[in-house]
Design a protein around this motif. Structure first.
Motif, PDB file in Angstrom:
ATOM      1  N   ALA A   1       0.855  -1.265   0.045  1.00  0.00           N
ATOM      2  CA  ALA A   1      -0.010  -0.108   0.127  1.00  0.00           C
ATOM      3  C   ALA A   1       1.000   1.164   0.098  1.00  0.00           C
ATOM      4  O   ALA A   1       0.529   2.114  -0.687  1.00  0.00           O
ATOM      5  N   ALA A   2       1.973   1.296   0.723  1.00  0.00           N
ATOM      6  CA  ALA A   2       2.619   2.593   0.902  1.00  0.00           C
ATOM      7  C   ALA A   2       3.517   2.655  -0.508  1.00  0.00           C
ATOM      8  O   ALA A   2       3.714   3.721  -0.899  1.00  0.00           O
ATOM      9  N   ARG A   3       4.220   1.620  -1.014  1.00  0.00           N
ATOM     10  CA  ARG A   3       4.744   1.610  -2.252  1.00  0.00           C
ATOM     11  C   ARG A   3       3.770   2.172  -3.277  1.00  0.00           C
ATOM     12  O   ARG A   3       4.277   3.031  -4.354  1.00  0.00           O
TER      13      ARG A   3
ATOM     14  N   GLU B   1       9.267  18.226  -0.480  1.00  0.00           N
ATOM     15  CA  GLU B   1       8.131  18.107   0.345  1.00  0.00           C
ATOM     16  C   GLU B   1       8.202  16.761   1.321  1.00  0.00           C
ATOM     17  O   GLU B   1       7.838  16.695   2.424  1.00  0.00           O
ATOM     18  N   VAL B   2       8.625  15.756   0.716  1.00  0.00           N
ATOM     19  CA  VAL B   2       8.868  14.598   1.707  1.00  0.00           C
ATOM     20  C   VAL B   2       9.990  14.690   2.684  1.00  0.00           C
ATOM     21  O   VAL B   2       9.686  14.375   3.874  1.00  0.00           O
ATOM     22  N   VAL B   3      10.943  15.186   2.011  1.00  0.00           N
ATOM     23  CA  VAL B   3      12.129  15.447   2.847  1.00  0.00           C
ATOM     24  C   VAL B   3      11.684  16.486   4.026  1.00  0.00           C
ATOM     25  O   VAL B   3      12.117  16.274   5.276  1.00  0.00           O
ATOM     26  N   LEU B   4      11.124  17.577   3.769  1.00  0.00           N
ATOM     27  CA  LEU B   4      10.735  18.249   4.897  1.00  0.00           C
ATOM     28  C   LEU B   4       9.746  17.692   5.960  1.00  0.00           C
ATOM     29  O   LEU B   4       9.736  18.011   7.202  1.00  0.00           O
ATOM     30  N   GLN B   5       8.627  16.763   5.516  1.00  0.00           N
ATOM     31  CA  GLN B   5       8.004  16.317   6.261  1.00  0.00           C
ATOM     32  C   GLN B   5       8.788  15.365   7.417  1.00  0.00           C
ATOM     33  O   GLN B   5       8.566  15.252   8.537  1.00  0.00           O
ATOM     34  N   LEU B   6       9.853  14.671   6.853  1.00  0.00           N
ATOM     35  CA  LEU B   6      10.533  13.766   7.666  1.00  0.00           C
ATOM     36  C   LEU B   6      11.334  14.568   8.551  1.00  0.00           C
ATOM     37  O   LEU B   6      11.433  14.249   9.641  1.00  0.00           O
ATOM     38  N   LEU B   7      12.042  15.736   8.078  1.00  0.00           N
ATOM     39  CA  LEU B   7      12.823  16.519   9.087  1.00  0.00           C
ATOM     40  C   LEU B   7      11.823  17.183  10.025  1.00  0.00           C
ATOM     41  O   LEU B   7      12.432  17.006  11.315  1.00  0.00           O
ATOM     42  N   ASN B   8      10.637  17.409   9.792  1.00  0.00           N
ATOM     43  CA  ASN B   8       9.910  17.907  10.730  1.00  0.00           C
ATOM     44  C   ASN B   8       9.395  16.972  11.763  1.00  0.00           C
ATOM     45  O   ASN B   8       8.931  17.181  12.970  1.00  0.00           O
ATOM     46  N   ALA B   9       9.503  15.588  11.471  1.00  0.00           N
ATOM     47  CA  ALA B   9       9.281  14.581  12.320  1.00  0.00           C
ATOM     48  C   ALA B   9      10.297  14.333  13.118  1.00  0.00           C
ATOM     49  O   ALA B   9      10.598  12.949  13.547  1.00  0.00           O
ATOM     50  N   SER B  10      11.423  14.980  12.952  1.00  0.00           N
ATOM     51  CA  SER B  10      12.850  14.690  13.859  1.00  0.00           C
ATOM     52  C   SER B  10      13.695  13.531  13.080  1.00  0.00           C
ATOM     53  O   SER B  10      14.410  13.070  13.796  1.00  0.00           O
ATOM     54  N   ALA B  11      13.550  13.365  11.694  1.00  0.00           N
ATOM     55  CA  ALA B  11      14.457  12.734  11.160  1.00  0.00           C
ATOM     56  C   ALA B  11      16.006  13.094  11.378  1.00  0.00           C
ATOM     57  O   ALA B  11      16.189  14.271  11.208  1.00  0.00           O
ATOM     58  N   ASN B  12      16.634  12.462  11.462  1.00  0.00           N
ATOM     59  CA  ASN B  12      18.352  12.889  11.772  1.00  0.00           C
ATOM     60  C   ASN B  12      19.101  12.810  10.414  1.00  0.00           C
ATOM     61  O   ASN B  12      19.307  11.559   9.786  1.00  0.00           O
TER      62      ASN B  12
ATOM     63  N   ASP C   1      21.925   0.270   5.640  1.00  0.00           N
ATOM     64  CA  ASP C   1      21.838   1.182   6.677  1.00  0.00           C
ATOM     65  C   ASP C   1      21.233   2.836   5.896  1.00  0.00           C
ATOM     66  O   ASP C   1      21.480   4.012   6.319  1.00  0.00           O
ATOM     67  N   TRP C   2      20.410   2.564   5.003  1.00  0.00           N
ATOM     68  CA  TRP C   2      19.722   3.857   4.278  1.00  0.00           C
ATOM     69  C   TRP C   2      18.260   4.024   5.309  1.00  0.00           C
ATOM     70  O   TRP C   2      17.517   3.215   5.348  1.00  0.00           O
ATOM     71  N   THR C   3      18.263   5.216   5.721  1.00  0.00           N
ATOM     72  CA  THR C   3      16.993   5.590   6.383  1.00  0.00           C
ATOM     73  C   THR C   3      15.880   6.388   5.243  1.00  0.00           C
ATOM     74  O   THR C   3      16.079   6.510   4.060  1.00  0.00           O
ATOM     75  N   PRO C   4      14.588   6.247   5.730  1.00  0.00           N
ATOM     76  CA  PRO C   4      13.544   7.004   4.905  1.00  0.00           C
ATOM     77  C   PRO C   4      14.069   8.472   4.241  1.00  0.00           C
ATOM     78  O   PRO C   4      13.812   8.822   3.038  1.00  0.00           O
ATOM     79  N   LEU C   5      14.654   9.160   5.183  1.00  0.00           N
ATOM     80  CA  LEU C   5      15.256  10.408   4.624  1.00  0.00           C
ATOM     81  C   LEU C   5      16.224  10.531   3.387  1.00  0.00           C
ATOM     82  O   LEU C   5      15.938  11.089   2.571  1.00  0.00           O
ATOM     83  N   MET C   6      17.224   9.339   3.530  1.00  0.00           N
ATOM     84  CA  MET C   6      18.045   9.242   2.520  1.00  0.00           C
ATOM     85  C   MET C   6      17.563   8.901   1.179  1.00  0.00           C
ATOM     86  O   MET C   6      17.645   9.443   0.125  1.00  0.00           O
ATOM     87  N   LEU C   7      16.321   8.076   1.063  1.00  0.00           N
ATOM     88  CA  LEU C   7      15.765   7.389  -0.104  1.00  0.00           C
ATOM     89  C   LEU C   7      15.019   8.765  -0.570  1.00  0.00           C
ATOM     90  O   LEU C   7      14.879   8.893  -1.923  1.00  0.00           O
ATOM     91  N   ALA C   8      14.281   9.559   0.468  1.00  0.00           N
ATOM     92  CA  ALA C   8      13.543  10.767  -0.198  1.00  0.00           C
ATOM     93  C   ALA C   8      14.444  11.757  -0.936  1.00  0.00           C
ATOM     94  O   ALA C   8      14.160  12.247  -2.022  1.00  0.00           O
ATOM     95  N   ILE C   9      15.706  11.835  -0.433  1.00  0.00           N
ATOM     96  CA  ILE C   9      16.702  12.775  -0.669  1.00  0.00           C
ATOM     97  C   ILE C   9      16.850  12.403  -2.245  1.00  0.00           C
ATOM     98  O   ILE C   9      17.471  13.114  -2.977  1.00  0.00           O
TER      99      ILE C   9
ATOM    100  N   GLU D   1       9.127   2.588   2.011  1.00  0.00           N
ATOM    101  CA  GLU D   1       8.466   2.499   0.407  1.00  0.00           C
ATOM    102  C   GLU D   1       7.742   3.597   0.187  1.00  0.00           C
ATOM    103  O   GLU D   1       7.831   4.281  -1.170  1.00  0.00           O
ATOM    104  N   ALA D   2       7.224   4.505   1.046  1.00  0.00           N
ATOM    105  CA  ALA D   2       6.368   5.397   0.618  1.00  0.00           C
ATOM    106  C   ALA D   2       7.157   6.794   0.612  1.00  0.00           C
ATOM    107  O   ALA D   2       7.012   7.682  -0.428  1.00  0.00           O
ATOM    108  N   ALA D   3       8.304   6.972   1.224  1.00  0.00           N
ATOM    109  CA  ALA D   3       9.257   8.073   1.070  1.00  0.00           C
ATOM    110  C   ALA D   3       9.987   8.018  -0.547  1.00  0.00           C
ATOM    111  O   ALA D   3      10.245   8.934  -1.093  1.00  0.00           O
ATOM    112  N   GLN D   4      10.323   6.591  -0.708  1.00  0.00           N
ATOM    113  CA  GLN D   4      11.118   6.403  -1.888  1.00  0.00           C
ATOM    114  C   GLN D   4      10.440   6.492  -3.296  1.00  0.00           C
ATOM    115  O   GLN D   4      10.732   6.893  -4.209  1.00  0.00           O
ATOM    116  N   SER D   5       8.958   6.299  -3.116  1.00  0.00           N
ATOM    117  CA  SER D   5       7.972   6.240  -4.158  1.00  0.00           C
ATOM    118  C   SER D   5       7.371   7.689  -4.098  1.00  0.00           C
ATOM    119  O   SER D   5       6.433   7.979  -4.908  1.00  0.00           O
TER     120      SER D   5
END
Length: 353
Positions: free
Chosen positions: A55-57, A141-152, A127-135, A100-104
């Motif tokens: 579903a996320a993909r 916008e996806v990157v911003l959402q993840l950062l706002n959720a305290s992604a490191n 060792d890839w995080t959702p933030l890395m995949l979004a970048i 999956e959602a971040a990468q897609s």
């Protein structure tokens, strides 16, 4: 396999298709027993995906909402306790639904999963995080959402790259600046082989990012990786002469640096096969065309080994010495003959006549 197991497998394939298509009505028609069974079941052993991964993909927010709001909410403490565990479930690549959602690029699914309090910094294989995949996908916008959720953004993958490295590789200056705003010294990092964000940006020809790193961050222009390569060498290696020119003219990059093998800039250009880089160096700088490395290797030797016919011709036209030998006593002609570069053999033999 029993008849019941066969029916379950067959029906589960239909469930997976429904998840992929976002068919919520299909899920509403599934009995409570099968809902619980299929929620934790893997789609197949190879991928390890479950319904949430699918579903996320495919960006099927309606399926994720159904699972969270109708299935979990209506079935007591047993499933409430397991909710976060299932929403953070991993597949064979250790990817969670958030990966999956971040990468897609499914922003709405990313937002919803973050609302479920999933682990924003979960790491998939390598060792890839959702933030890395979004970048890597370049979705601000996806990157911003993840950062706002305290992604490191300072977390590193198995190669020692953090999110800033990846942003510099992609050349998205907006995302580079966004990451820098979260942590001003994020650029002060090197991978396991000593490569900096500037190396990465220069290698990929990201001129705007290179300029920003040098001007705004005061990034050392001649930083060396573990092999002694500088960002300027990387730009030349990939034929990015505009980036190289900017680094030299505006930021005084040192054209005389050598790497751990004793290769100078012309060596790097000749080995890479980018005629534009070789021409740029020969026309603009008073370099020694016959400069030798620690093993008496000249730019002509390197071009010969790689079979770069145009580079060989260019070096010869600018006075490269065909008689020079490396530490093993080989001339450029010996090298092309040993490597079966027949078209290069003819070019070099003409110089002996």
């Amino acid at each position: 396999m029993s008849t019941k197991e066969k029916d379950l497998t067959l029906n589960f394939e239909a469930v997976c298709r429904a998840a992929q298509k976002g068919n919520v009505d299909y899920f509403r028609g599934i009995s409570q027993h099968f809902r619980e069974e299929w929620l934790v079941r893997k789609c197949n052993q190879r991928s390890g995906d479950n319904i949430l991964h699918i579903a996320a993909r495919f960006g099927r927010l309606s399926i994720l909402e159904f699972i969270a709001k109708e299935l979990f909410a209506s079935h007591g403490m047993k499933w409430s306790v397991k909710k976060l565990e299932i929403f953070d479930s991993i597949n064979a690549d250790r990817k969670t639904p958030l990966h999956e959602a971040a990468q897609s690029d499914h922003l709405d699914c990313v937002q919803f999963l973050l609302q479920q309090k999933v682990n924003v910094d979960s790491m998939k294989r390598a060792d890839w995080t959702p933030l890395m995949l979004a970048i890597a996908k370049g979705n601000k916008e996806v990157v911003l959402q993840l950062l706002n959720a305290s992604a490191n953004p300072a977390l590193v993958n198995k190669d020692g790259w953090n999110s800033f490295h990846l942003a510099c590789r992609e050349g998205n200056l907006e995302i580079v600046k966004l990451l820098s705003d979260t942590k001003a010294d994020l650029w002060k990092v090197a991978s396991k082989n000593g490569r900096t964000p500037l190396h990465t940006a220069a290698l990929h020809g990201c001129k705007d990012v290179v300029h920003w790193l040098l001007e705004s961050c005061q990034h050392p222009v001649d930083a060396e990786d573990s092999c002694g390569n500088t960002p300027l060498m990387d730009a030349i290696r990939m034929g990015h002469t505009e980036v190289a020119a900017m680094m030299i003219e505006d930021f005084k990059a040192n054209i005389m640096k050598t790497d751990r093998l004793g290769y100078q800039l012309l060596h790097v250009a000749a080995q890479s096969g980018h005629l534009a880089s070789v021409t740029y160096i020969l026309i603009n700088f008073a370099v020694d065309i016959n400069a030798v490395s620690f093993k008496n290797i000249t730019p002509l030797h390197l071009a010969a080994k790689e079979g770069h016919k145009e580079i060989i011709s260019c070096l010869l036209s600018h006075g490269a010495n065909i008689y020079l030998q490396d530490e093993m006593g080989r001339t450029a002609l010996n090298i092309v003959e040993n490597n079966n570069h027949s078209d290069c053999v003819q070019i070099l033999k003409q110089q002996y006549s």
